[in-house]
Design an enzyme around this catalytic site. Structure first.
Site, PDB file in Angstrom:
ATOM      1  N   HIS A 297      -0.303   7.325  -0.355  1.00 48.26           N
ATOM      2  CA  HIS A 297      -0.011   8.750  -0.130  1.00 48.26           C
ATOM      3  C   HIS A 297       1.439   8.949   0.343  1.00 48.26           C
ATOM      4  CE1 HIS A 297      -2.154  12.794   0.840  1.00 48.26           C
ATOM      5  NE2 HIS A 297      -0.936  12.989   0.379  1.00 48.26           N
ATOM      6  N   GLY A 299       3.779  10.595  -1.652  1.00 47.87           N
ATOM      7  CA  GLY A 299       4.398  11.541  -2.578  1.00 47.87           C
ATOM      8  C   GLY A 299       5.560  12.319  -1.994  1.00 47.87           C
TER       9      GLY A 299
END
Length: 334
Positions: A297, A299
């Protein structure tokens, strides 16, 4: 009058924390940037607070809370019904991370297509052969002169991702939208002209799965969309296609995707989000699957983006508590 109390659940670094050096606020801030404050500290200090700045993993309540500011674009960790019932305003950080997530989406598409996970363990030796480790080329080529991108969810990040695909030779875009929303053919035609692609079309899930060379999952994590990418969707994809999920782990059925990769229903997958995160260990079916690139995670994890998110979260909190307009406030229907 006493100064309103605000709680900051994480140290936001030397560029952002000075924003809280104000004479009109009583600020209680956690000392560490890397270590979470812990629920006990948060619950003890939230007493009497008018506002709180939280991370994705924090869940809070306080009888005097008027403002919640989250350093995230998502707000699934926030009980919107509670906020609505109590008249609490919510600040969040949209738009700031659009480019970072779009960049990562392209990176994952390339990594998944080119077998990067599989090939990282072959050194120091492996038998070279003409077609060893070959995967589908993302860009248009003599064998596949046209390329089609599919998007589950077609908001800002999806459109930014599409713009990045145009130089790779993508000529068609398919997307799914909220069934409750009206089609937007004029907007789609304008976007196609602006980007220089042949078509942008809203289609049903089955057609999107069947026709797309890469499917990008970029929808919000609504309960109604849980496992929107399921076994039926995956069975409908091209065997040479790649799936990318940079939205929410709940949108993809992990077990179905692991099975699909093992049995070759699609070529590969690149995911930045996993259902159940952060509790994802080495025994997770997707972590064990060599055709699946799994990232934790990240991003929005560019320096520029996280600084922008932290700054916006801080300004949302300060502005909200002092009764001013937040830079980004979620509209909650009462």
């Amino acid at each position: 009058m006493s100064r309103p109390k605000v709680v900051v659940a994480r140290n936001l670094g030397p560029d952002v924390m000075p924003l809280f050096n104000r004479s009109d606020l009583d600020v209680v801030a956690w000392h560490s940037e890397t270590e979470a404050c812990g629920r006990k500290w948060l619950l003890e200090n939230i007493v009497g607070a008018s506002g709180v700045l939280v991370m994705l993993a924090d869940k809070v309540a306080g009888p005097k809370l008027r403002i919640v500011s989250t350093m995230s674009v998502g707000y699934e960790h926030v009980d919107l019904q509670q906020l609505t019932d109590r008249g609490v305003r919510l600040g969040y950080t949209p738009d700031v991370l659009t480019d970072a997530v779009a960049d990562l989406s392209i990176m994952l598409a390339l990594m998944a297509g080119r077998n990067s996970r599989e090939t990282m363990s072959v050194w120091p030796s492996y038998p070279w052969s003409p077609f060893a480790f070959c995967g589908p080329q993302l860009s248009a080529n003599w064998l596949h002169p046209t390329r089609t991108a599919g998007f589950i969810g077609f908001g800002r990040i999806a459109q930014a991702t599409l713009a990045r695909l145009v130089p790779f030779g993508f000529t068609h875009c398919l997307y799914t939208g909220n069934p409750a929303s009206a089609p937007t053919p004029e907007r789609d035609a304008t976007l196609a002209r602006t980007l220089g692609v042949e078509s942008v079309r809203r289609v049903a899930l089955a057609e999107l799965a069947r026709e797309s060379d890469v499917v990008f999952v970029l929808a919000p994590g609504a309960p109604s969309l849980r496992h929107v990418v399921d076994a039926a969707f995956l069975r409908g994809m091209k065997k040479t296609a790649v799936l990318v999920n940079t939205a929410r782990g709940t949108l993809v059925d992990s077990d179905a995707l692991a099975l699909a990769l093992r049995e070759g229903w699609l070529w590969g997958a690149g995911i930045d989000v996993v259902e159940g995160e952060p509790h994802v260990g080495a025994d997770h079916p997707l972590v064990k699957e060599p055709r699946c690139v799994v990232l934790p995670h990240i991003g929005s994890a560019t320096t520029e983006t996280r600084l922008g998110m932290a700054t916006m979260a801080a300004k949302n909190l300060i502005s909200g508590v002092l009764g001013d307009t937040m830079p980004a406030e979620l509209s909650i229907t009462r």
